[in-house]
Design an enzyme around this catalytic site. Structure first.
Site, PDB file in Angstrom:
ATOM      1  N   ALA A  11     -13.501   0.203   6.191  1.00  0.00           N
ATOM      2  CA  ALA A  11     -13.901  -0.479   4.962  1.00  0.00           C
ATOM      3  C   ALA A  11     -12.989  -1.657   4.645  1.00  0.00           C
ATOM      4  CB  ALA A  11     -13.887   0.504   3.794  1.00  0.00           C
ATOM      5  N   ASP A  12     -11.839  -1.739   5.339  1.00  0.00           N
ATOM      6  CA  ASP A  12     -10.926  -2.871   5.114  1.00  0.00           C
ATOM      7  C   ASP A  12     -11.631  -4.203   5.303  1.00  0.00           C
ATOM      8  OD1 ASP A  12      -9.052  -0.876   4.920  1.00  0.00           O
ATOM      9  OD2 ASP A  12      -7.909  -1.459   6.706  1.00  0.00           O
TER      10      ASP A  12
ATOM     11  N   GLU B 269       0.832  -1.202   0.000  1.00  0.00           N
ATOM     12  CA  GLU B 269       0.000   0.000   0.000  1.00  0.00           C
ATOM     13  C   GLU B 269       0.870   1.257   0.000  1.00  0.00           C
ATOM     14  OE1 GLU B 269      -1.478   1.591   3.699  1.00  0.00           O
ATOM     15  OE2 GLU B 269      -1.174  -0.360   4.635  1.00  0.00           O
TER      16      GLU B 269
ATOM     17  N   VAL C 177      -5.619  -0.047   2.705  1.00  0.00           N
ATOM     18  CA  VAL C 177      -5.670  -1.506   2.638  1.00  0.00           C
ATOM     19  C   VAL C 177      -6.782  -1.958   1.694  1.00  0.00           C
ATOM     20  CG1 VAL C 177      -6.219  -3.593   3.951  1.00  0.00           C
ATOM     21  CG2 VAL C 177      -4.598  -1.936   4.876  1.00  0.00           C
TER      22      VAL C 177
ATOM     23  N   LYS D 130      -4.636  -2.174  14.162  1.00  0.00           N
ATOM     24  CA  LYS D 130      -4.064  -1.079  14.933  1.00  0.00           C
ATOM     25  C   LYS D 130      -4.630  -1.103  16.354  1.00  0.00           C
ATOM     26  CE  LYS D 130      -3.210   1.764  10.883  1.00  0.00           C
ATOM     27  NZ  LYS D 130      -3.647   0.788   9.866  1.00  0.00           N
TER      28      LYS D 130
END
Length: 315
Positions: free
Chosen positions: A152-153, A36, A117, A170
């Site tokens: 939204a990942d 990314e 991501v 995270k």
């Protein structure tokens, strides 16, 4: 004799450009790892981000694969960047942050941005890349019952077939809720040589996973089996060794302080993560930055190994 000029990127489908090295590797069935660009544009401070970009790509090569950093430049998704393009991503303080929902706007209006991501996974899969290395996933935010704030990942991984190597999610997020959501979305999650789910800066988030793999070959085999059964990602959670993690006491202290600062400042939505990460960097006197780079390098090398193992499997 002067060196030959680099070849231009090779368009492989309408609206997408793949670098010659990545294009040739894919055509030959050689391993490729997607990376990314949001980490470079928004996750690491300048000028450290530019050096980290080269180090991460080098780690993929050590693992045995070709790196493919992904970004959108002037409306065109680029899979694999030149040195000048990486410079551009790392230097522009106003570069947009593009998730899947933002890609149509960037494409239609000719805008540039770093991919998250979710959007990196989508573009990698469209290019035919089966492995993606990142730092930590997005997930369910704390107090999401009131805010409905969820990355939204998670939905993107449920829809996209590839391996994602990460250091968990995270640690500013609600880790147990994120794991529950991944289960609901039928995203396969395995620990790398552990059933302890990592907490990004620390090796142990306090949560566990049901399955683990012992090596890159097993991770590749799990993905191959998943690919034959149903679309969707396999998340390989790769914890830092305890000797390389952020001191857990320091971690808990700076996380609490960062979340309190965000609350006091009225920061909401997608602005929370960059605000908190910047606070963590300052409050830890740079310790979180060093750990972040270490974990990304480890994930990139492991992803290279998984991509190499996947390329060796019969299709």
């Amino acid at each position: 004799m002067s060196a030959a000029a680099p070849l231009p990127a090779v368009p492989t489908s309408p609206g997408m450009s793949i670098s010659p090295e990545v294009c040739e590797a894919l055509a030959a069935g050689r391993p490729v790892v997607a990376l990314e660009s949001t980490l470079l544009a928004h996750g690491l401070p300048r000028p450290d981000n530019r050096a980290a970009a080269d180090e991460v790509e080098a780690a993929v090569r050590v693992g045995g694969a070709v790196p493919a950093t992904i970004a959108v430049l002037d409306g065109v998704p680029h899979v694999g960047l030149t040195a000048d393009e990486v410079d551009r991503v790392c230097a522009d303080p106003d570069l947009a942050k593009l998730g899947v929902r933002d890609l149509p706007v960037a494409a239609a209006l000719g805008l540039s941005g770093a991919t998250t991501v979710s959007s990196t996974a989508l573009l990698a899969a469209r290019a035919g890349i089966g492995v993606f290395a990142t730092g930590g996933l997005g997930g369910v935010h704390r107090q999401s019952a009131d805010t409905f704030d969820e990355s939204a990942d998670l939905v993107a991984l449920a829809r996209t077939s590839l391996v994602v190597v990460c250091a968990g999610v995270k640690s500013i997020l609600d880790v147990p809720a994120t794991l529950e959501r991944l289960e609901s979305l039928s995203v396969t999650v395995v620990g790398y040589r552990t059933t302890t789910f990592p907490g990004f800066y620390v090796a142990d988030s306090g949560s566990t996973v049901d399955w683990s793999v012992d090596d890159a070959a097993q991770a590749a085999a799990v993905f191959a089996a998943r690919r034959d059964l149903v679309p969707g990602a396999v998340v390989v959670a790769n914890p830092l060794p305890t000797g390389e993690q952020l001191d857990p006491a320091l971690h808990d202290r700076v996380i609490a302080g960062a979340l309190a600062a965000a609350e006091d400042a009225g920061v909401r939505g997608k602005a929370v993560t960059p605000f908190v990460l910047d606070h963590l960097h300052r409050a830890s006197e740079g310790a979180t930055l060093a750990v972040n780079v270490r974990l990304v390098l480890r994930n990139a090398e492991l992803a290279g190994q998984i991509a190499a193992a996947l390329a060796a499997l019969p299709r």
